[in-house]
Design a protein around this motif. Structure first.
Motif, PDB file in Angstrom:
ATOM      1  N   TYR A  45       0.862  -1.180   0.000  1.00 56.74           N
ATOM      2  CA  TYR A  45       0.000   0.000   0.000  1.00 56.74           C
ATOM      3  C   TYR A  45       0.895   1.226   0.000  1.00 56.74           C
ATOM      4  CZ  TYR A  45      -3.581  -3.324   1.281  1.00 56.74           C
ATOM      5  OH  TYR A  45      -4.437  -4.394   1.282  1.00 56.74           O
ATOM      6  N   ASP A  46       0.624   2.168  -0.880  1.00 59.63           N
ATOM      7  CA  ASP A  46       1.500   3.324  -1.010  1.00 59.63           C
ATOM      8  C   ASP A  46       0.693   4.520  -1.492  1.00 59.63           C
ATOM      9  OD1 ASP A  46       3.816   4.863  -1.084  1.00 59.63           O
ATOM     10  OD2 ASP A  46       4.895   3.523  -2.426  1.00 59.63           O
ATOM     11  N   ARG A  47       1.360   5.663  -1.534  1.00 59.50           N
ATOM     12  CA  ARG A  47       0.769   6.885  -2.074  1.00 59.50           C
ATOM     13  C   ARG A  47       1.707   7.399  -3.158  1.00 59.50           C
ATOM     14  NH1 ARG A  47      -2.661  11.270   0.045  1.00 59.50           N
ATOM     15  NH2 ARG A  47      -2.825  10.089   1.949  1.00 59.50           N
ATOM     16  N   VAL A  48       1.155   7.779  -4.307  1.00 54.63           N
ATOM     17  CA  VAL A  48       1.942   8.325  -5.415  1.00 54.63           C
ATOM     18  C   VAL A  48       2.477   9.681  -4.971  1.00 54.63           C
ATOM     19  CG1 VAL A  48       1.886   9.030  -7.837  1.00 54.63           C
ATOM     20  CG2 VAL A  48       0.480   7.114  -7.066  1.00 54.63           C
ATOM     21  N   ASP A  49       3.769   9.941  -5.237  1.00 56.11           N
ATOM     22  CA  ASP A  49       4.355  11.216  -4.823  1.00 56.11           C
ATOM     23  C   ASP A  49       3.897  12.359  -5.734  1.00 56.11           C
ATOM     24  OD1 ASP A  49       5.915  11.183  -7.156  1.00 56.11           O
ATOM     25  OD2 ASP A  49       7.799  10.809  -6.124  1.00 56.11           O
ATOM     26  N   LYS A 106       5.311   9.263  -9.163  1.00 52.48           N
ATOM     27  CA  LYS A 106       6.134   8.054  -9.043  1.00 52.48           C
ATOM     28  C   LYS A 106       5.960   7.417  -7.673  1.00 52.48           C
ATOM     29  CE  LYS A 106       9.680   9.990 -12.042  1.00 52.48           C
ATOM     30  NZ  LYS A 106       8.927  11.206 -12.344  1.00 52.48           N
ATOM     31  N   ILE A 107       6.270   6.124  -7.604  1.00 51.89           N
ATOM     32  CA  ILE A 107       6.369   5.416  -6.332  1.00 51.89           C
ATOM     33  C   ILE A 107       7.701   4.661  -6.338  1.00 51.89           C
ATOM     34  CG2 ILE A 107       3.884   5.156  -5.996  1.00 51.89           C
ATOM     35  CD1 ILE A 107       4.193   2.252  -6.940  1.00 51.89           C
ATOM     36  N   THR A 108       8.153   4.244  -5.168  1.00 55.20           N
ATOM     37  CA  THR A 108       9.384   3.466  -5.086  1.00 55.20           C
ATOM     38  C   THR A 108       9.046   2.035  -4.714  1.00 55.20           C
ATOM     39  OG1 THR A 108       9.713   4.100  -2.790  1.00 55.20           O
ATOM     40  CG2 THR A 108      10.848   5.412  -4.454  1.00 55.20           C
ATOM     41  N   LEU A 109       9.888   1.130  -5.175  1.00 59.49           N
ATOM     42  CA  LEU A 109       9.730  -0.294  -4.892  1.00 59.49           C
ATOM     43  C   LEU A 109      11.121  -0.900  -4.770  1.00 59.49           C
ATOM     44  CD1 LEU A 109       8.036  -2.970  -4.832  1.00 59.49           C
ATOM     45  CD2 LEU A 109       8.373  -3.040  -7.305  1.00 59.49           C
ATOM     46  N   ARG A 144      13.690   0.999  -6.857  1.00 57.75           N
ATOM     47  CA  ARG A 144      13.323   1.322  -8.245  1.00 57.75           C
ATOM     48  C   ARG A 144      12.218   2.369  -8.208  1.00 57.75           C
ATOM     49  NH1 ARG A 144      17.253  -1.884 -10.706  1.00 57.75           N
ATOM     50  NH2 ARG A 144      17.431  -3.681  -9.353  1.00 57.75           N
ATOM     51  N   LEU A 145      12.226   3.248  -9.189  1.00 57.50           N
ATOM     52  CA  LEU A 145      11.157   4.233  -9.346  1.00 57.50           C
ATOM     53  C   LEU A 145      10.189   3.730 -10.405  1.00 57.50           C
ATOM     54  CD1 LEU A 145      13.090   7.606  -9.369  1.00 57.50           C
ATOM     55  CD2 LEU A 145      11.434   6.868  -7.689  1.00 57.50           C
ATOM     56  N   LEU A 146       8.925   3.641 -10.047  1.00 57.33           N
ATOM     57  CA  LEU A 146       7.894   3.231 -10.992  1.00 57.33           C
ATOM     58  C   LEU A 146       7.081   4.463 -11.372  1.00 57.33           C
ATOM     59  CD1 LEU A 146       8.695   0.545  -9.569  1.00 57.33           C
ATOM     60  CD2 LEU A 146       6.360  -0.174  -9.887  1.00 57.33           C
TER      61      LEU A 146
END
Length: 123
Positions: free
Chosen positions: A13-17, A21-24, A31-33
């Protein structure tokens, strides 16, 4: 339509910046998605199975991005989706109409040239 195989999916579960982008963490590195600016600050659910990842809008359940992670790259663009329409399908959305008028380019205006040298200028 996405087919979920009978495998173990990691769920995140994450929040888009603010840059879309999000990081994984994958293969020991962050990695930046790229999700996209249209999804800034939205909450998402990310499903990961090996190199495959799917980002889903937590509120609407819409699949907003799919990835196949390339371990040789830090930035991961989303896959091209043939089912996603480009542009705005809202009938009230106004697109300004422009038309080309022959003879109205910079080099067609007398006395206005972009390739002049300093010595060619007349005071």
């Amino acid at each position: 339509m996405v087919q979920l195989r009978n495998t173990h999916w990691r769920v995140r579960y994450d929040r888009v910046d603010g840059h879309g982008k999000i990081t994984l963490r994958y293969a020991g590195r962050l990695r930046l998605l790229g999700i996209g600016h249209a999804h800034n600050r939205q909450r998402i659910i990310l499903f990961i199975d090996g190199p495959d990842a799917i980002a889903i809008n937590k509120t609407t359940g819409e699949i907003i991005a799919e990835y196949t992670i390339d371990p040789s790259k830090n930035y991961q663009p989303k896959k091209k989706n043939p089912h996603t329409k480009k542009g705005n399908d809202d009938p009230t959305h106004h697109q300004p109409h422009t038309q080309k008028v022959p003879g109205h380019r910079v080099n067609d205006v007398p006395g206005l040239h972009t390739t002049r040298r300093i010595g060619d200028l007349n005071p």
